[in-house]
Design an enzyme around this catalytic site. Structure first.
Site, PDB file in Angstrom:
ATOM      1  N   TYR A 143     -12.510  -5.886  -1.783  1.00  0.00           N
ATOM      2  CA  TYR A 143     -11.006  -5.714  -2.827  1.00  0.00           C
ATOM      3  C   TYR A 143     -12.258  -4.810  -4.039  1.00  0.00           C
ATOM      4  CZ  TYR A 143      -6.558  -6.592  -4.529  1.00  0.00           C
ATOM      5  OH  TYR A 143      -5.584  -6.926  -5.173  1.00  0.00           O
ATOM      6  N   LYS A 173     -10.449  -1.430  -0.440  1.00  0.00           N
ATOM      7  CA  LYS A 173      -9.485  -1.406  -1.108  1.00  0.00           C
ATOM      8  C   LYS A 173      -9.680  -1.108  -2.798  1.00  0.00           C
ATOM      9  CE  LYS A 173      -5.665  -5.191  -1.720  1.00  0.00           C
ATOM     10  NZ  LYS A 173      -4.837  -3.884  -2.640  1.00  0.00           N
TER      11      LYS A 173
HETATM   12  C1  LIG Z   1      -2.442  -4.648 -10.125  1.00  0.00           C
HETATM   13  C2  LIG Z   1      -2.076  -5.024  -8.804  1.00  0.00           C
HETATM   14  O1  LIG Z   1      -1.431  -5.768  -8.699  1.00  0.00           O
HETATM   15  N1  LIG Z   1      -2.002  -3.801  -8.105  1.00  0.00           N
HETATM   16  C3  LIG Z   1      -0.346  -3.206  -6.749  1.00  0.00           C
HETATM   17  C4  LIG Z   1       0.284  -2.157  -6.594  1.00  0.00           C
HETATM   18  O2  LIG Z   1       0.433  -2.303  -5.468  1.00  0.00           O
HETATM   19  C5  LIG Z   1       0.659  -2.366  -7.941  1.00  0.00           C
HETATM   20  O3  LIG Z   1       1.932  -3.250  -7.904  1.00  0.00           O
HETATM   21  C6  LIG Z   1       1.653  -1.429  -7.825  1.00  0.00           C
HETATM   22  O4  LIG Z   1       0.298   0.544  -7.740  1.00  0.00           O
HETATM   23  C7  LIG Z   1       3.118  -0.631  -8.980  1.00  0.00           C
HETATM   24  O5  LIG Z   1       2.211  -0.752 -10.283  1.00  0.00           O
HETATM   25  C8  LIG Z   1      -1.697  -3.381  -5.723  1.00  0.00           C
HETATM   26  O6  LIG Z   1      -2.907  -3.020  -6.025  1.00  0.00           O
HETATM   27  C9  LIG Z   1      -1.485  -4.804  -5.538  1.00  0.00           C
HETATM   28  C10 LIG Z   1      -2.167  -5.414  -4.093  1.00  0.00           C
HETATM   29  O7  LIG Z   1      -2.639  -4.938  -3.678  1.00  0.00           O
HETATM   30  C11 LIG Z   1      -2.978  -7.171  -3.760  1.00  0.00           C
HETATM   31  O8  LIG Z   1      -1.922  -7.302  -3.776  1.00  0.00           O
HETATM   32  O9  LIG Z   1      -3.399  -7.645  -3.642  1.00  0.00           O
END
Ligand SMILES: CC(=O)N[C@@H]([C@@H](O)[C@H](O)[C@H](O)CO)[C@@H](O)CC(=O)C(=O)O
Length: 320
Positions: A143, A173
């Site tokens: 990740y 990821k």
């Molecule tokens: C920094 C962050 O929280 N990034 C989110 C994104 O889904 C993000 O919320 C989205 O791209 C909106 O900016 C995900 O990459 C996080 C994620 O997959 C996780 O919860 O592990």
């Protein structure tokens, strides 16, 4: 070598950890949450205890119980349940990895330790290898989220020869906006059949062009159906429709980012859209404001992501 039932692909919801107003985990709604993802959003893969799930803010026993609940409630409903088992302590990470294997999870993922940090690729690989070895039969995903871990080792560099060190390695990821790094991960590993899961929801279309095989994100909890339309358009090479879908999703994310967007706000939006009470986040995060939720709701409606009839009983808990 670990052999997954099938390659992890398509949309993966980064799950929220529901909490009560008193900050305890609200296990009782996870069954409903599974049904909502499958039936209302068409999302059948989950990534549990990651960033959105406040995994690093939970105790080890809480993380185990959350993982168990997802595996139990997701059985015969979800396709794949990947558990994030990253921790600052190698021992804790191994314990979580072993536990994920025991309960029958479909894979594990690990972030780079972010307090005492690995200073180069080999050190990071050594850490990941020790965690993977605690659950050698489970597919292992790295990740990559440098903005939060502060570990800037390029994913492309890390992937070079990784399967020689970690035989269960199955994919990446990638939660970063560096599409050069992401593209090179794909390009340099073409024969290896890795899963390349992109984690920046607002840029997913660009990553699909670069060869992403799937996506893990917070917005797929409530924009899964919409994002699937983009994936389908991309699949049938209707790039103009795919772009329209991505722009539409961007309009929403851009709007909430300007208001201040993170895990707390994701909890509030998901409560509003699904009607499932996700509760407040755990400290140090602060609950989203009523003003944020009202604005997000108006934007969702104006983009046709939400109609008044979608609002279920209890949704307004998000606004209180
Ligand atoms: C920094 C962050 O929280 N990034 C989110 C994104 O889904 C993000 O919320 C989205 O791209 C909106 O900016 C995900 O990459 C996080 C994620 O997959 C996780 O919860 O592990």
């Amino acid at each position: 070598m670990a052999s997954p039932k099938k390659k992890l692909q398509g949309l993966v919801a980064a799950t929220i950890t529901p909490m009560t107003e008193h900050g305890e985990i609200n296990f009782s709604v996870i069954g409903r949450y599974v049904d909502y993802l499958v039936e209302e959003q068409g999302v059948k893969n989950v990534f549990v205890n990651g960033t959105t799930g406040e995994g690093l803010s939970l105790s080890i026993s809480e993380r185990c119980r959350v993982a168990e609940e997802w595996v139990t409630k997701g059985r015969n409903k979800l396709d794949q349940i990947v558990i994030h088992v990253g921790a600052l302590s190698l021992k804790e990470s191994q314990e979580l990895a072993q536990h994920a294997a025991e309960i029958g999870a479909d894979g594990i993922a690990v972030i780079a330790p972010f307090f005492l940090k690995p200073w180069n690729k080999d050190v990071l690989i050594n850490f990941l290898k020790e965690v993977a070895a605690a659950a050698p039969a489970l597919p292992f995903y790295y990740y990559h989220i440098p903005a939060l871990t502060g570990v800037k080792i390029r994913a492309e560099e890390l992937l070079d020869g990784i399967q020689d060190k970690i035989p269960s390695f199955q994919g990446l990821k990638f939660s970063d906006t560096d599409l050069l790094d992401f593209g090179q991960c794909v390009d340099q590993n073409r024969p290896r059949q890795f899963a390349f899961l992109f984690g920046v929801d607002e840029q997913l279309l660009s990553a699909l062009v670069m060869g992403a095989t799937g996506a893990v994100g917070s917005t797929y909890n409530y924009l899964g159906k919409k994002t699937k339309q983009m994936l389908e358009a991309f699949e049938r090479k209707d790039f103009s429709s795919a772009l329209n879908h991505q722009f539409c999703i961007q309009r929403f994310i851009n709007f909430v980012v300007k208001l201040g967007f993170g895990v707390s706000q994701t909890k509030a939006i998901m409560t509003l859209v699904s009607g499932i009470p996700m509760g407040p986040p755990r400290l140090p995060l602060q609950k989203a404001s009523r003003e944020f939720t009202d604005n997000a709701e108006a934007k969702l409606k104006s983009l046709d992501f939400l109609s008044c009839t979608d609002l279920k009983d209890g949704n307004m808990d998000a606004c209180s």
